[in-house]
Design a protein around this motif. Structure first.
Motif, mmCIF file in Angstrom:
data_model
loop_
_atom_site.group_PDB
_atom_site.id
_atom_site.type_symbol
_atom_site.label_atom_id
_atom_site.label_comp_id
_atom_site.label_asym_id
_atom_site.label_seq_id
_atom_site.Cartn_x
_atom_site.Cartn_y
_atom_site.Cartn_z
ATOM 1 N N THR A 152 -55.081 78.822 63.742
ATOM 2 C CA THR A 152 -54.738 80.206 64.063
ATOM 3 C C THR A 152 -53.571 80.667 63.197
ATOM 4 O OG1 THR A 152 -53.163 79.589 65.816
ATOM 5 C CG2 THR A 152 -55.480 79.854 66.443
ATOM 6 N N GLU A 153 -53.336 81.970 63.182
ATOM 7 C CA GLU A 153 -52.201 82.508 62.445
ATOM 8 C C GLU A 153 -51.672 83.749 63.145
ATOM 9 O OE1 GLU A 153 -54.264 85.276 59.045
ATOM 10 O OE2 GLU A 153 -54.188 83.112 58.640
ATOM 11 N N LEU B 1 -51.397 81.122 67.781
ATOM 12 C CA LEU B 1 -50.452 82.008 67.098
ATOM 13 C C LEU B 1 -50.880 83.466 67.111
ATOM 14 C CD1 LEU B 1 -49.558 79.842 63.949
ATOM 15 C CD2 LEU B 1 -48.202 80.155 66.024
ATOM 16 N N SER B 2 -52.148 83.713 67.306
ATOM 17 C CA SER B 2 -52.640 85.085 67.265
ATOM 18 C C SER B 2 -52.505 85.803 68.606
ATOM 19 C CB SER B 2 -54.114 85.107 66.832
ATOM 20 O OG SER B 2 -54.934 84.491 67.813
ATOM 21 N N SER C 43 -53.484 74.982 76.246
ATOM 22 C CA SER C 43 -53.104 74.814 74.843
ATOM 23 C C SER C 43 -53.308 76.111 74.070
ATOM 24 C CB SER C 43 -53.913 73.680 74.216
ATOM 25 O OG SER C 43 -53.501 73.431 72.889
ATOM 26 N N ASP C 44 -54.419 76.774 74.318
ATOM 27 C CA ASP C 44 -54.677 78.060 73.668
ATOM 28 C C ASP C 44 -53.674 79.109 74.124
ATOM 29 O OD1 ASP C 44 -56.694 79.826 72.090
ATOM 30 O OD2 ASP C 44 -56.488 80.853 74.016
ATOM 31 N N THR D 243 -48.707 80.490 59.507
ATOM 32 C CA THR D 243 -49.441 79.368 60.083
ATOM 33 C C THR D 243 -48.480 78.224 60.374
ATOM 34 O OG1 THR D 243 -49.924 78.451 57.887
ATOM 35 C CG2 THR D 243 -51.554 79.968 58.840
ATOM 36 N N TYR D 244 -48.925 77.290 61.198
ATOM 37 C CA TYR D 244 -48.105 76.119 61.498
ATOM 38 C C TYR D 244 -47.873 75.290 60.228
ATOM 39 C CZ TYR D 244 -48.593 76.804 66.550
ATOM 40 O OH TYR D 244 -48.537 77.318 67.832
ATOM 41 N N PRO D 245 -46.756 74.585 60.148
ATOM 42 C CA PRO D 245 -46.497 73.736 58.973
ATOM 43 C C PRO D 245 -47.612 72.717 58.762
ATOM 44 C CG PRO D 245 -44.520 73.941 60.319
ATOM 45 C CD PRO D 245 -45.634 74.559 61.103
ATOM 46 N N THR D 246 -48.017 72.550 57.533
ATOM 47 C CA THR D 246 -49.113 71.621 57.225
ATOM 48 C C THR D 246 -48.698 70.165 57.382
ATOM 49 O OG1 THR D 246 -48.482 71.701 54.886
ATOM 50 C CG2 THR D 246 -50.192 73.245 55.618
#
Length: 463
Positions: A314-315, A52-53, A46-47, A321-324
């Motif tokens: 993460t970003e 995202l980083s 998953s990581d 960032t992922y959609p909230t």
């Protein structure tokens, strides 16, 4: 839908849920929980896929916000909108996944250094899948509007089009399963978004319905012949069975589609119940003859589950960032999004194009094209078909498909492959060789090029 049809669909859906559950119990997967090692492997996968980083095999994560405000997650070997992406002369290659996957179903194709050197790669999550935002309704208009807006944006961000020049470099779309269904609609209704479509193991609704009607009509005629001449009934009854068999087999294979039409609690349990036994069984059978390693198991499940709560924090280096709107608290980031494609008519319901998309298509020459058969493609297409497909019947989905294609199109059979062509070893090589053939200017015969890496592949038909 009449009341009788609705009851029949519901009854078959409930029956299918119990059949899948029973089979999972018999296999021993229904009550089987993940071991500590499997949990650790899943967290690592998953990581690896959703942080995202971090880059994945030379591909960086991006959250692309469209002019409409909708957010797509994608990975690419070039930063969208960067000077390098704008000035690159490499063709744009867009990968679209199917059910129950995400961009990561293409991971063993897009990670190839040779491909990354020769093409600009974009692998995306469709609306409601993985790290992309969900839709209020997954009908033809909503899905196709967002997908087309994304592709138009990608063409701009990666220098295919600018304010003064169009089609400065070539674009190809590769799609599988539900991505294939969506791409087929684009090839028919918005063909100029790409120069070629490579379509694998997805049904063309108009063709499938036509084949079903044809086979049922043939069976009916043969039954009438047998009834009229009982003493000579053997031959027509055999022919009637031969006509009915593909329809009945597709009906059996499509049980999961009927299960998707049930009330939401049923659907959620169908997709996640029994320790996600359905998803685990799907992935276990997806690799064909290749060895299914612990890493493969973990990455396959992580592809379906989407980003976890850990990855949601993460970003990207640009602060994206992922959609909230995504629910990161459950095991599945998006659960009803994928199911809603089946429930809300994304495959067949009419696409009411926005004025902006109508204008773009008009500017790019998509008007006045020969209509052909309803749903037929207006752009060159290479159709791959894994003959060992466990979800789709060849006679229903493939017979006559060449009649729905345009000039410079091919239908290629992959005898050693099943439904999940993006992850099977042999078909992955076929995809890569086809992309290289496209990059090289489509010189020579694509069938010959594919046979160099997939000797048993054969061109079934071409235009």
């Amino acid at each position: 839908m009449t009341s009788a049809t609705r009851y029949a669909v519901t009854a078959y859906g409930v029956f299918s849920v119990f059949v899948y559950g029973f089979l999972a119990i018999v296999k021993g997967t229904f009550f089987q929980k993940r071991t500590e090692r499997q949990l650790v492997e899943l967290q690592i996968a998953s990581d690896r896929l959703w942080n995202l980083s971090k880059d994945f095999a030379g591909l960086s994560h991006h959250i692309l916000t469209l002019a409409s405000g909708f957010k797509f997650h994608l990975v690419s070997n070039e930063v969208p909108g960067s000077t390098e992406a704008q000035n690159s002369t490499k063709p744009l290659v867009i990968f679209i996944h199917g059910f129950p996957d995400s961009w990561a179903v293409w991971r063993n194709v897009i990670n190839q250094p040779e491909l990354q050197k020769s093409a600009t790669i974009v692998a995306l999550d469709m609306p409601g899948y993985g790290g992309s935002e969900g839709l209020p309704k997954y009908d033809g208009t909503n899905v196709l509007e967002k997908m087309t807006e994304l592709i138009i944006t990608l063409r701009s961000k990666y220098g295919v089009d600018d304010e003064t020049t169009k089609n400065k470099k070539k674009t190809i779309i590769l799609a599988h399963d539900w991505g294939c269904v969506v791409a087929m609609r684009l090839a028919a209704e918005a063909p100029t978004v790409a120069d070629r479509f490579v379509l694998s193991n997805g049904p063309l609704p108009a063709l499938a319905l036509s084949n079903i009607k044809r086979l049922l009509s043939t069976a009916q005629k043969k039954f009438q012949e047998a009834r009229a001449a009982p003493l000579r009934a053997y031959s027509p009854l055999r022919e009637a069975w031969q006509a009915l068999r593909p329809v009945l087999r597709q009906g059996v294979l499509s049980g999961y589609i009927f299960a998707m039409q049930l009330p939401v609690p049923w659907v959620k349990y169908f997709l996640t119940g029994g320790n996600a036994s359905l998803m685990r069984d799907v992935h276990t059978g997806s690799y064909g003859k290749a060895k299914f390693t612990m890493r493969d198991i973990a990455e396959s499940m992580a592809s379906t589950l989407g980003p976890s709560l850990s990855e949601s924090k993460t970003e990207t280096p640009n602060g994206e960032t992922y959609p909230t709107s995504i629910n990161f608290n459950g095991e599945f980031a998006n659960i009803m999004g994928p199911a809603s494609y089946y429930r809300e008519g994304a495959a067949q319901s009419r696409w009411h194009k926005s004025p902006e998309i109508e204008a773009w298509l008009s500017e790019h020459g998509a008007t006045g094209l020969d209509e052909g058969l309803p749903g037929s493609f207006k752009a060159p297409a290479t159709v791959f078909w894994g003959e060992k497909d466990i979800a789709l019947e060849k006679a229903i989905c493939l017979d006559g498909i060449i009649d729905f294609t345009s000039a410079n199109s091919q239908v290629v059979l992959l005898p050693e492959s099943g439904h999940f062509t993006p992850v099977e070893l042999e078909s992955r090589a076929a995809f890569l060789r086809t992309v290289q053939w496209f990059i090289d200017g489509e010189q020579g015969d694509v069938g010959t090029a594919i046979q160099e890496v997939y000797p048993s592949a054969r061109v079934l038909a071409q235009k």
